[in-house]
Design a protein around this motif. Structure first.
Motif, PDB file in Angstrom:
ATOM      1  N   VAL A   8      98.363  39.278 -21.674  1.00  0.00           N
ATOM      2  CA  VAL A   8      98.581  38.570 -21.713  1.00  0.00           C
ATOM      3  C   VAL A   8     100.167  38.569 -21.873  1.00  0.00           C
ATOM      4  O   VAL A   8     101.073  37.901 -20.358  1.00  0.00           O
ATOM      5  N   PHE A   9     100.318  38.756 -22.265  1.00  0.00           N
ATOM      6  CA  PHE A   9     101.957  39.092 -22.817  1.00  0.00           C
ATOM      7  C   PHE A   9     102.316  40.108 -21.127  1.00  0.00           C
ATOM      8  O   PHE A   9     103.632  39.548 -20.837  1.00  0.00           O
ATOM      9  N   LEU A  10     101.624  41.284 -21.006  1.00  0.00           N
ATOM     10  CA  LEU A  10     101.976  42.392 -19.554  1.00  0.00           C
ATOM     11  C   LEU A  10     102.004  41.319 -18.392  1.00  0.00           C
ATOM     12  O   LEU A  10     102.501  41.224 -17.814  1.00  0.00           O
ATOM     13  N   VAL A  11     100.849  40.145 -18.444  1.00  0.00           N
ATOM     14  CA  VAL A  11     101.180  39.294 -16.859  1.00  0.00           C
ATOM     15  C   VAL A  11     101.971  38.446 -17.058  1.00  0.00           C
ATOM     16  O   VAL A  11     102.577  38.268 -16.013  1.00  0.00           O
ATOM     17  N   ALA A  12     101.895  37.812 -18.215  1.00  0.00           N
ATOM     18  CA  ALA A  12     103.330  36.704 -18.085  1.00  0.00           C
ATOM     19  C   ALA A  12     104.724  37.501 -17.799  1.00  0.00           C
ATOM     20  O   ALA A  12     105.590  37.253 -17.135  1.00  0.00           O
ATOM     21  N   ALA A  13     104.838  38.937 -18.007  1.00  0.00           N
ATOM     22  CA  ALA A  13     106.453  39.274 -18.459  1.00  0.00           C
ATOM     23  C   ALA A  13     106.056  39.814 -16.375  1.00  0.00           C
ATOM     24  O   ALA A  13     107.249  39.534 -16.492  1.00  0.00           O
ATOM     25  N   ALA A  14     104.921  40.201 -16.191  1.00  0.00           N
ATOM     26  CA  ALA A  14     105.845  40.244 -14.285  1.00  0.00           C
ATOM     27  C   ALA A  14     105.739  39.094 -14.108  1.00  0.00           C
ATOM     28  O   ALA A  14     105.798  39.149 -12.949  1.00  0.00           O
ATOM     29  N   VAL A  15     104.401  37.657 -14.529  1.00  0.00           N
ATOM     30  CA  VAL A  15     104.984  37.086 -13.211  1.00  0.00           C
ATOM     31  C   VAL A  15     105.850  36.294 -13.502  1.00  0.00           C
ATOM     32  O   VAL A  15     107.182  36.330 -12.781  1.00  0.00           O
ATOM     33  N   GLY A  16     106.713  36.314 -14.939  1.00  0.00           N
ATOM     34  CA  GLY A  16     108.201  36.453 -15.177  1.00  0.00           C
ATOM     35  C   GLY A  16     109.626  37.078 -13.994  1.00  0.00           C
ATOM     36  O   GLY A  16     110.887  37.085 -13.372  1.00  0.00           O
TER      37      GLY A  16
END
Length: 87
Positions: A8-16
């Motif tokens: 979840v953190f990696l996906v959120a970071a990628a979106v950001g």
């Protein structure tokens, strides 16, 4: 649980990161759209002025237009008496 949090953190970071990287191109796009709209307005105004100039040029180029212009400037034919004056 840690793996889910990491995903979840990696996906959120990628979106950001994706959003942060795409902001500048969108700013350039909106700026170019504003410039385009402004230039289209200027072009249409120039086309209107050009059409008016062509109409004036055509009118002045005709014999009636030349005579009208000459009379506005005060020229008369030899021996011609202005309409308001009586002999």
């Amino acid at each position: 649980m840690k793996r889910l949090f990491l995903n979840v953190f990696l996906v959120a970071a990628a979106v950001g990161v994706g959003i942060a990287v795409s902001i500048r191109p969108w700013q350039v796009y909106t700026q170019q759209q504003k410039i385009t709209v402004q230039q289209i307005g200027e072009m249409r105004a120039a086309e209107r002025r050009h059409a008016q100039d062509l109409e004036v040029e055509a009118h002045i180029g005709s014999s009636l237009g030349r005579e009208e212009l000459a009379r506005k400037q005060g020229f008369r034919r030899q021996g011609e008496v202005p309409a308001g004056n009586s002999l």
